[in-house]
Design an enzyme around this catalytic site. Sequence first.
Site, PDB file in Angstrom:
ATOM      1  N   ASN A   7     -14.342   0.265 -13.120  1.00 51.18           N
ATOM      2  CA  ASN A   7     -13.678   1.097 -12.114  1.00 51.18           C
ATOM      3  C   ASN A   7     -13.348   2.450 -12.767  1.00 51.18           C
ATOM      4  O   ASN A   7     -12.624   2.506 -13.760  1.00 51.18           O
ATOM      5  CB  ASN A   7     -12.396   0.392 -11.647  1.00 51.18           C
ATOM      6  CG  ASN A   7     -11.634   1.218 -10.628  1.00 51.18           C
ATOM      7  OD1 ASN A   7     -11.443   2.410 -10.813  1.00 51.18           O
ATOM      8  ND2 ASN A   7     -11.178   0.593  -9.566  1.00 51.18           N
ATOM      9  N   HIS A  10      -9.776   6.478 -12.534  1.00 56.00           N
ATOM     10  CA  HIS A  10      -8.840   7.305 -13.303  1.00 56.00           C
ATOM     11  C   HIS A  10      -9.498   8.478 -14.016  1.00 56.00           C
ATOM     12  O   HIS A  10      -8.819   9.342 -14.557  1.00 56.00           O
ATOM     13  CB  HIS A  10      -7.976   6.430 -14.205  1.00 56.00           C
ATOM     14  CG  HIS A  10      -7.129   5.514 -13.368  1.00 56.00           C
ATOM     15  ND1 HIS A  10      -6.300   6.005 -12.377  1.00 56.00           N
ATOM     16  CD2 HIS A  10      -7.048   4.168 -13.289  1.00 56.00           C
ATOM     17  CE1 HIS A  10      -5.715   4.986 -11.755  1.00 56.00           C
ATOM     18  NE2 HIS A  10      -6.164   3.865 -12.279  1.00 56.00           N
ATOM     19  N   HIS A  43     -12.314   3.365  -5.775  1.00 53.19           N
ATOM     20  CA  HIS A  43     -11.391   3.056  -4.675  1.00 53.19           C
ATOM     21  C   HIS A  43     -11.102   4.359  -3.954  1.00 53.19           C
ATOM     22  O   HIS A  43     -10.595   5.299  -4.551  1.00 53.19           O
ATOM     23  CB  HIS A  43     -10.102   2.475  -5.287  1.00 53.19           C
ATOM     24  CG  HIS A  43      -9.073   2.027  -4.292  1.00 53.19           C
ATOM     25  ND1 HIS A  43      -7.904   1.409  -4.667  1.00 53.19           N
ATOM     26  CD2 HIS A  43      -9.027   2.091  -2.943  1.00 53.19           C
ATOM     27  CE1 HIS A  43      -7.182   1.121  -3.598  1.00 53.19           C
ATOM     28  NE2 HIS A  43      -7.835   1.534  -2.530  1.00 53.19           N
ATOM     29  N   ARG A  45      -8.689   5.859  -1.654  1.00 48.55           N
ATOM     30  CA  ARG A  45      -7.367   5.591  -1.078  1.00 48.55           C
ATOM     31  C   ARG A  45      -7.121   6.492   0.109  1.00 48.55           C
ATOM     32  O   ARG A  45      -7.656   7.592   0.193  1.00 48.55           O
ATOM     33  CB  ARG A  45      -6.284   5.826  -2.130  1.00 48.55           C
ATOM     34  CG  ARG A  45      -6.155   4.696  -3.123  1.00 48.55           C
ATOM     35  CD  ARG A  45      -5.023   4.958  -4.079  1.00 48.55           C
ATOM     36  NE  ARG A  45      -4.685   3.758  -4.805  1.00 48.55           N
ATOM     37  CZ  ARG A  45      -3.782   2.861  -4.399  1.00 48.55           C
ATOM     38  NH1 ARG A  45      -3.107   3.054  -3.284  1.00 48.55           N
ATOM     39  NH2 ARG A  45      -3.534   1.782  -5.107  1.00 48.55           N
ATOM     40  N   ARG A  49      -5.772  10.178  -3.624  1.00 55.02           N
ATOM     41  CA  ARG A  49      -5.056  10.648  -4.819  1.00 55.02           C
ATOM     42  C   ARG A  49      -5.982  10.779  -6.025  1.00 55.02           C
ATOM     43  O   ARG A  49      -5.687  11.484  -6.965  1.00 55.02           O
ATOM     44  CB  ARG A  49      -3.879   9.743  -5.149  1.00 55.02           C
ATOM     45  CG  ARG A  49      -4.282   8.375  -5.637  1.00 55.02           C
ATOM     46  CD  ARG A  49      -3.069   7.595  -6.082  1.00 55.02           C
ATOM     47  NE  ARG A  49      -2.242   7.177  -4.976  1.00 55.02           N
ATOM     48  CZ  ARG A  49      -1.437   6.115  -5.012  1.00 55.02           C
ATOM     49  NH1 ARG A  49      -1.358   5.386  -6.111  1.00 55.02           N
ATOM     50  NH2 ARG A  49      -0.728   5.751  -3.980  1.00 55.02           N
ATOM     51  N   GLU A  70     -13.989   0.031  -3.100  1.00 53.05           N
ATOM     52  CA  GLU A  70     -12.719  -0.646  -2.830  1.00 53.05           C
ATOM     53  C   GLU A  70     -12.003   0.150  -1.750  1.00 53.05           C
ATOM     54  O   GLU A  70     -11.979   1.390  -1.812  1.00 53.05           O
ATOM     55  CB  GLU A  70     -11.937  -0.605  -4.140  1.00 53.05           C
ATOM     56  CG  GLU A  70     -10.891  -1.642  -4.290  1.00 53.05           C
ATOM     57  CD  GLU A  70     -10.221  -1.513  -5.649  1.00 53.05           C
ATOM     58  OE1 GLU A  70     -10.918  -1.424  -6.676  1.00 53.05           O
ATOM     59  OE2 GLU A  70      -8.988  -1.498  -5.649  1.00 53.05           O
ATOM     60  N   THR A 101      -2.694  -1.165  -6.843  1.00 52.34           N
ATOM     61  CA  THR A 101      -2.670  -2.308  -5.940  1.00 52.34           C
ATOM     62  C   THR A 101      -1.678  -3.344  -6.471  1.00 52.34           C
ATOM     63  O   THR A 101      -1.747  -3.735  -7.629  1.00 52.34           O
ATOM     64  CB  THR A 101      -4.090  -2.938  -5.848  1.00 52.34           C
ATOM     65  OG1 THR A 101      -5.021  -1.887  -5.642  1.00 52.34           O
ATOM     66  CG2 THR A 101      -4.174  -3.926  -4.717  1.00 52.34           C
ATOM     67  N   GLU A 151     -12.059 -11.961  -5.103  1.00 53.67           N
ATOM     68  CA  GLU A 151     -11.689 -11.432  -6.420  1.00 53.67           C
ATOM     69  C   GLU A 151     -10.257 -11.881  -6.698  1.00 53.67           C
ATOM     70  O   GLU A 151      -9.322 -11.495  -5.995  1.00 53.67           O
ATOM     71  CB  GLU A 151     -11.765  -9.901  -6.447  1.00 53.67           C
ATOM     72  CG  GLU A 151     -11.344  -9.349  -7.818  1.00 53.67           C
ATOM     73  CD  GLU A 151     -11.284  -7.816  -7.878  1.00 53.67           C
ATOM     74  OE1 GLU A 151     -11.822  -7.151  -6.981  1.00 53.67           O
ATOM     75  OE2 GLU A 151     -10.674  -7.307  -8.833  1.00 53.67           O
TER      76      GLU A 151
END
Length: 249
Positions: A7, A10, A43, A45, A49, A70, A101, A151
Amino acid sequence: MIKLCVNIDHVATVRQARMTVEPDPVLASDEAVLGGADGITLHIREDRRHMQDSDLYALKKHVEVPLNLELAATPEMLALACKTKPDMVMVVPEGRNEITTEGGLNVIEDASRLHDFISTVKENGMPVSAFIDADEAQIEAAKACGFTVCEIHTGPYAEAVIKNGFSLDCDAVLESMQQISHAVAHVCSLGMQCNAGHGLTHHNVSGIASIKGITELHIGHSIVSRSIFTGMRQSVAEMKTSIEKAQHA
Ligand code: PXP
């Protein structure tokens, strides 16, 4: 071999801190794949963000390993998934004020809304995964609702490791591993693919990677954190090695 899906949210978090163009998630995905990533996850969102819609389009065009998206089960995200067709849709609950999450889906309570969402994702040819706590009733509800993958949320295990001075073999940590192990076996017994993730690190991954029946581990924050010091390629390669070692221990 357990597959490692990285993932890279970040990487975008750092970019968004300055609202600029670097570091580039596409470049990060290349480095992750060179380090051995079997899949890339992002992901989107609701508040955008970190990852932006433009990142999803760019990654979809560029990434040659499976790309996982995601998202929360909202009409906006459903439209985005159907338009971009990632290789897997991973449904998570999303709280506006959460840092990350916080828990698995409540499939039991949300079954009718999730059922319609899942049906549309499946009609569009994508497998759909439920992020779920290690709870048999929730797993059974996920199966009944039409999810093809579960998951299992490994956050409680990761927290137990931190709370117990980074021990990997104290009672609380072993108990959490046991719960996850039972949940994995339950998912497999229902004929669904079982993945796991959240809060896994270079230090704690061995406990979860030693559990039989897991197809993919989804790991982000720890890999991106270490990449600041080692580079993404090396950070992913080290995580792959830790997973392999734990599987063969
Ligand atoms: N799996 C799910 C469903 C997640 O929401 C996240 C965090 O985006 C991860 C895995 C990865 O968690 P971490 O960043 O703690 O490795």
